[in-house]
Design a protein around this motif. Structure first.
Motif, short mmCIF file in Angstrom:
data_model
loop_
_atom_site.label_atom_id
_atom_site.label_comp_id
_atom_site.label_asym_id
_atom_site.label_seq_id
_atom_site.Cartn_x
_atom_site.Cartn_y
_atom_site.Cartn_z
N GLN A 101 5.77 1.81 -3.52
CA GLN A 101 5.87 1.64 -2.20
C GLN A 101 5.28 0.42 -1.56
O GLN A 101 3.34 0.84 -1.58
N ARG A 102 5.04 -0.76 -1.66
CA ARG A 102 4.86 -1.90 -1.29
C ARG A 102 4.57 -1.82 0.08
O ARG A 102 6.14 -2.32 0.62
N ILE A 103 3.17 -2.29 0.88
CA ILE A 103 2.88 -2.04 2.20
C ILE A 103 1.74 -3.10 2.38
O ILE A 103 0.80 -2.56 2.35
N GLY A 104 2.24 -4.34 2.93
CA GLY A 104 0.82 -5.59 3.58
C GLY A 104 0.33 -5.12 1.95
O GLY A 104 0.89 -5.53 0.58
N ASN A 105 -1.08 -5.41 2.12
CA ASN A 105 -1.85 -5.08 0.59
C ASN A 105 -2.46 -3.50 0.21
O ASN A 105 -3.25 -4.10 -1.23
N PHE A 106 -0.90 -3.00 0.34
CA PHE A 106 -1.16 -1.58 -0.15
C PHE A 106 -0.25 -1.13 -0.96
O PHE A 106 0.65 -1.19 -1.18
N THR A 107 -0.30 -0.74 -2.03
CA THR A 107 1.20 0.24 -3.23
C THR A 107 0.63 1.51 -3.35
O THR A 107 -0.79 1.90 -3.58
N TYR A 108 1.27 2.32 -3.03
CA TYR A 108 1.33 3.86 -2.98
C TYR A 108 3.14 4.23 -3.56
O TYR A 108 3.83 3.73 -4.02
N ASN A 109 2.08 4.69 -4.60
CA ASN A 109 3.04 5.30 -5.65
C ASN A 109 3.05 6.85 -5.58
O ASN A 109 2.50 7.52 -5.00
N SER A 110 4.49 7.18 -6.04
CA SER A 110 4.52 8.34 -5.73
C SER A 110 4.23 9.46 -6.99
O SER A 110 4.00 11.06 -6.37
N ASP A 111 3.41 9.38 -7.31
CA ASP A 111 2.09 10.19 -8.65
C ASP A 111 1.08 10.70 -7.34
O ASP A 111 0.11 11.04 -7.79
N GLY A 112 1.00 10.28 -5.76
CA GLY A 112 0.40 10.09 -5.48
C GLY A 112 -0.78 9.02 -5.34
O GLY A 112 -2.15 8.94 -4.52
N SER A 113 -1.15 8.11 -6.57
CA SER A 113 -1.97 6.78 -6.61
C SER A 113 -1.39 6.07 -5.63
O SER A 113 -0.69 6.11 -4.69
N SER A 114 -3.14 4.78 -5.27
CA SER A 114 -2.32 3.51 -5.02
C SER A 114 -3.08 2.17 -5.53
O SER A 114 -4.51 2.83 -5.84
N SER A 115 -3.38 0.88 -4.71
CA SER A 115 -3.83 0.56 -5.04
C SER A 115 -3.46 -0.76 -3.78
O SER A 115 -3.02 -0.31 -3.00
N GLN A 116 -4.65 -1.03 -3.53
CA GLN A 116 -4.71 -2.54 -2.68
C GLN A 116 -5.69 -4.11 -3.45
O GLN A 116 -6.51 -3.84 -3.88
N ARG A 117 -4.64 -4.45 -2.73
CA ARG A 117 -5.20 -6.27 -2.93
C ARG A 117 -6.09 -7.02 -2.36
O ARG A 117 -5.40 -6.99 -1.39
N ILE A 118 -6.70 -7.71 -2.57
CA ILE A 118 -8.04 -8.30 -1.72
C ILE A 118 -8.14 -9.20 -2.63
O ILE A 118 -8.77 -9.67 -3.61
#
Length: 106
Positions: free
Chosen positions: A52-69
């Motif tokens: 799921q993408r929320i703003g600049n963050f992406t949250y994955n169902s495996d618990g990982s995530s990323s942030q775009r800057i």
């Protein structure tokens, strides 16, 4: 690879390896057999995972995530990537190139 796709397709990506993927509308298919469908802020993968993408963050169902800057993505595993034009350069040395609706990674 889903992290790569997220960057390369400006959506999402996590762990599977693929040499190329193609996006057609809201559908993504990769040469390793993985496919995905984007519905709103969610991406659903054929292996049962999602993101799921929320703003600049992406949250994955495996618990990982990323942030775009800016043109950088910072991932929860400590890795990062930078997108310049049609190329995305990853901190592990891999590179992806987007040509039309195809994305090729080394």
């Amino acid at each position: 690879m889903r992290f790569l796709l997220s960057v390369a397709l400006v959506l999402v990506a996590t762990a599977a390896q693929a040499d190329s993927c193609q996006q057609t509308g809201n559908f993504v298919s990769c040469d390793n057999g993985l496919s995905a469908q984007r519905i709103g802020d969610f991406t659903y993968w054929s292996d049962g995972t999602s993101s799921q993408r929320i703003g600049n963050f992406t949250y994955n169902s495996d618990g990982s995530s990323s942030q775009r800057i800016g043109n950088f993505n910072h991932y929860s595993d400590g890795s990062s990537s930078q997108t310049i034009g049609n190329f995305t350069y990853f901190s592990d040395g891999r590179t992806c190139q987007r040509i039309g609706n195809q994305t090729y990674c080394n």
